[in-house]
Design a protein around this motif. Structure first.
Motif, mmCIF file in Angstrom:
data_model
loop_
_atom_site.group_PDB
_atom_site.id
_atom_site.type_symbol
_atom_site.label_atom_id
_atom_site.label_comp_id
_atom_site.label_asym_id
_atom_site.label_seq_id
_atom_site.Cartn_x
_atom_site.Cartn_y
_atom_site.Cartn_z
ATOM 1 N N ASN A 1 0.836 -1.197 0.000
ATOM 2 C CA ASN A 1 0.000 0.000 0.000
ATOM 3 C C ASN A 1 0.870 1.245 0.000
ATOM 4 O OD1 ASN A 1 -2.201 -1.650 0.126
ATOM 5 N ND2 ASN A 1 -2.548 -1.395 2.310
ATOM 6 N N ASP A 2 0.305 2.320 -0.480
ATOM 7 C CA ASP A 2 0.982 3.609 -0.502
ATOM 8 C C ASP A 2 1.114 4.123 0.931
ATOM 9 O OD1 ASP A 2 1.972 6.111 -0.951
ATOM 10 O OD2 ASP A 2 0.240 6.835 -2.081
ATOM 11 N N PRO A 3 2.333 4.344 1.425
ATOM 12 C CA PRO A 3 2.520 4.824 2.798
ATOM 13 C C PRO A 3 1.832 6.159 3.068
ATOM 14 C CG PRO A 3 4.631 4.198 1.818
ATOM 15 C CD PRO A 3 3.605 4.124 0.742
ATOM 16 N N GLU A 4 1.618 6.964 2.032
ATOM 17 C CA GLU A 4 0.956 8.260 2.199
ATOM 18 C C GLU A 4 -0.462 8.104 2.744
ATOM 19 O OE1 GLU A 4 2.029 11.505 1.637
ATOM 20 O OE2 GLU A 4 4.028 10.620 1.509
ATOM 21 N N LYS A 5 -1.102 6.980 2.448
ATOM 22 C CA LYS A 5 -2.470 6.758 2.913
ATOM 23 C C LYS A 5 -2.536 6.616 4.430
ATOM 24 C CE LYS A 5 -4.167 4.632 -1.319
ATOM 25 N NZ LYS A 5 -4.838 3.467 -1.900
ATOM 26 N N TYR A 6 -1.407 6.282 5.052
ATOM 27 C CA TYR A 6 -1.369 6.053 6.496
ATOM 28 C C TYR A 6 -0.738 7.219 7.253
ATOM 29 C CZ TYR A 6 -2.487 1.363 4.976
ATOM 30 O OH TYR A 6 -3.105 0.279 4.400
ATOM 31 N N GLU A 7 -0.342 8.255 6.526
ATOM 32 C CA GLU A 7 0.324 9.406 7.136
ATOM 33 C C GLU A 7 -0.609 10.067 8.164
ATOM 34 O OE1 GLU A 7 3.528 11.590 7.909
ATOM 35 O OE2 GLU A 7 3.519 10.109 6.303
ATOM 36 N N GLY A 8 -0.113 10.246 9.382
ATOM 37 C CA GLY A 8 -0.876 10.913 10.428
ATOM 38 C C GLY A 8 -1.907 10.048 11.104
ATOM 39 N N LEU A 9 -1.908 8.751 10.817
ATOM 40 C CA LEU A 9 -2.872 7.839 11.418
ATOM 41 C C LEU A 9 -2.180 6.912 12.411
ATOM 42 C CD1 LEU A 9 -4.916 6.833 8.248
ATOM 43 C CD2 LEU A 9 -5.428 8.639 9.908
ATOM 44 N N ILE A 10 -2.807 6.706 13.547
ATOM 45 C CA ILE A 10 -2.250 5.845 14.593
ATOM 46 C C ILE A 10 -3.037 4.532 14.598
ATOM 47 C CG2 ILE A 10 -1.762 5.622 17.048
ATOM 48 C CD1 ILE A 10 -1.937 8.743 17.127
ATOM 49 N N PRO A 11 -2.395 3.396 14.258
ATOM 50 C CA PRO A 11 -3.118 2.117 14.192
ATOM 51 C C PRO A 11 -3.691 1.718 15.547
ATOM 52 C CG PRO A 11 -0.780 1.842 13.642
ATOM 53 C CD PRO A 11 -0.995 3.268 13.952
ATOM 54 N N GLN A 12 -4.894 1.135 15.505
ATOM 55 C CA GLN A 12 -5.577 0.727 16.728
ATOM 56 C C GLN A 12 -5.863 -0.772 16.782
ATOM 57 O OE1 GLN A 12 -6.235 3.045 19.285
ATOM 58 N NE2 GLN A 12 -4.894 4.240 17.954
ATOM 59 N N ASN A 13 -5.553 -1.496 15.712
ATOM 60 C CA ASN A 13 -5.752 -2.948 15.726
ATOM 61 C C ASN A 13 -4.659 -3.635 14.919
ATOM 62 O OD1 ASN A 13 -6.569 -2.284 13.149
ATOM 63 N ND2 ASN A 13 -8.469 -3.447 13.208
ATOM 64 N N GLU A 14 -4.543 -4.951 15.092
ATOM 65 C CA GLU A 14 -3.484 -5.719 14.434
ATOM 66 C C GLU A 14 -3.661 -5.774 12.926
ATOM 67 O OE1 GLU A 14 -2.886 -9.607 16.072
ATOM 68 O OE2 GLU A 14 -2.811 -8.848 18.120
ATOM 69 N N GLU A 15 -4.892 -5.654 12.441
ATOM 70 C CA GLU A 15 -5.147 -5.747 11.008
ATOM 71 C C GLU A 15 -4.854 -4.449 10.270
ATOM 72 O OE1 GLU A 15 -7.558 -6.512 13.338
ATOM 73 O OE2 GLU A 15 -7.140 -8.661 13.307
ATOM 74 N N TRP A 16 -4.568 -3.387 10.991
ATOM 75 C CA TRP A 16 -4.321 -2.061 10.411
ATOM 76 C C TRP A 16 -5.510 -1.607 9.579
ATOM 77 C CZ3 TRP A 16 0.469 1.004 9.658
ATOM 78 C CH2 TRP A 16 1.410 0.739 10.653
ATOM 79 N N THR A 17 -6.706 -1.708 10.167
ATOM 80 C CA THR A 17 -7.908 -1.216 9.501
ATOM 81 C C THR A 17 -8.588 -0.121 10.310
ATOM 82 O OG1 THR A 17 -9.213 -2.983 10.516
ATOM 83 C CG2 THR A 17 -8.347 -3.389 8.291
ATOM 84 N N GLU A 18 -8.250 0.018 11.586
ATOM 85 C CA GLU A 18 -8.835 1.043 12.443
ATOM 86 C C GLU A 18 -7.727 1.954 12.945
ATOM 87 O OE1 GLU A 18 -11.000 -0.876 15.562
ATOM 88 O OE2 GLU A 18 -12.386 -1.836 14.179
ATOM 89 N N PHE A 19 -7.938 3.258 12.798
ATOM 90 C CA PHE A 19 -6.918 4.238 13.144
ATOM 91 C C PHE A 19 -7.551 5.427 13.857
ATOM 92 C CE2 PHE A 19 -5.667 1.982 9.389
ATOM 93 C CZ PHE A 19 -4.320 1.756 9.543
ATOM 94 N N VAL A 20 -6.700 6.183 14.536
ATOM 95 C CA VAL A 20 -7.097 7.472 15.076
ATOM 96 C C VAL A 20 -6.242 8.517 14.376
ATOM 97 C CG1 VAL A 20 -7.105 8.951 17.121
ATOM 98 C CG2 VAL A 20 -7.829 6.569 17.304
#
Length: 103
Positions: A64-83
């Motif tokens: 996946n493009d790392p830019e899509k996760y910029e500024g997001l804090i993962p909240q589960n092991e599957e990396w589908t829920e973030f804050v």
């Protein structure tokens, strides 16, 4: 050992706080390794004469493009829920990093 890759313990402080870990620090000698940046592990092993018979879970790997996760804090092991670190709002992504509504 002439060239080593230090484990996390040596990155934290010096001397390492051994009381914080269950086992002694891990030291891996890497000078003898021939590196192949960008190649998959099974390709390198095959080049060295090893047979790789199975890689569990590889079919689920997605680059996946790392830019899509910029500024997001993962909240589960599957990396589908973030804050969102700026707004504090919950953000949901699918396995490809696309934003989705919570079902």
């Amino acid at each position: 050992v002439p060239l080593i890759a230090n484990s996390l313990e040596f990155c934290l402080s010096s001397p390492p706080p051994l009381h914080q870990f269950n086992e002694a620090p891990l030291v891996v000698e890497t000078e003898h390794l021939e590196l192949f940046p960008g190649k998959e592990a099974e390709e390198v092993l095959a080049m060295q004469g090893h047979e790789v018979t199975d890689i569990i879970g590889k079919e689920k790997w997605v680059k996946n493009d790392p830019e899509k996760y910029e500024g997001l804090i993962p909240q589960n092991e599957e990396w589908t829920e973030f804050v969102d670190e700026k707004t504090g709002e919950w953000v949901y992504l699918d396995e490809y990093g696309n934003r989705v509504d919570k079902a």
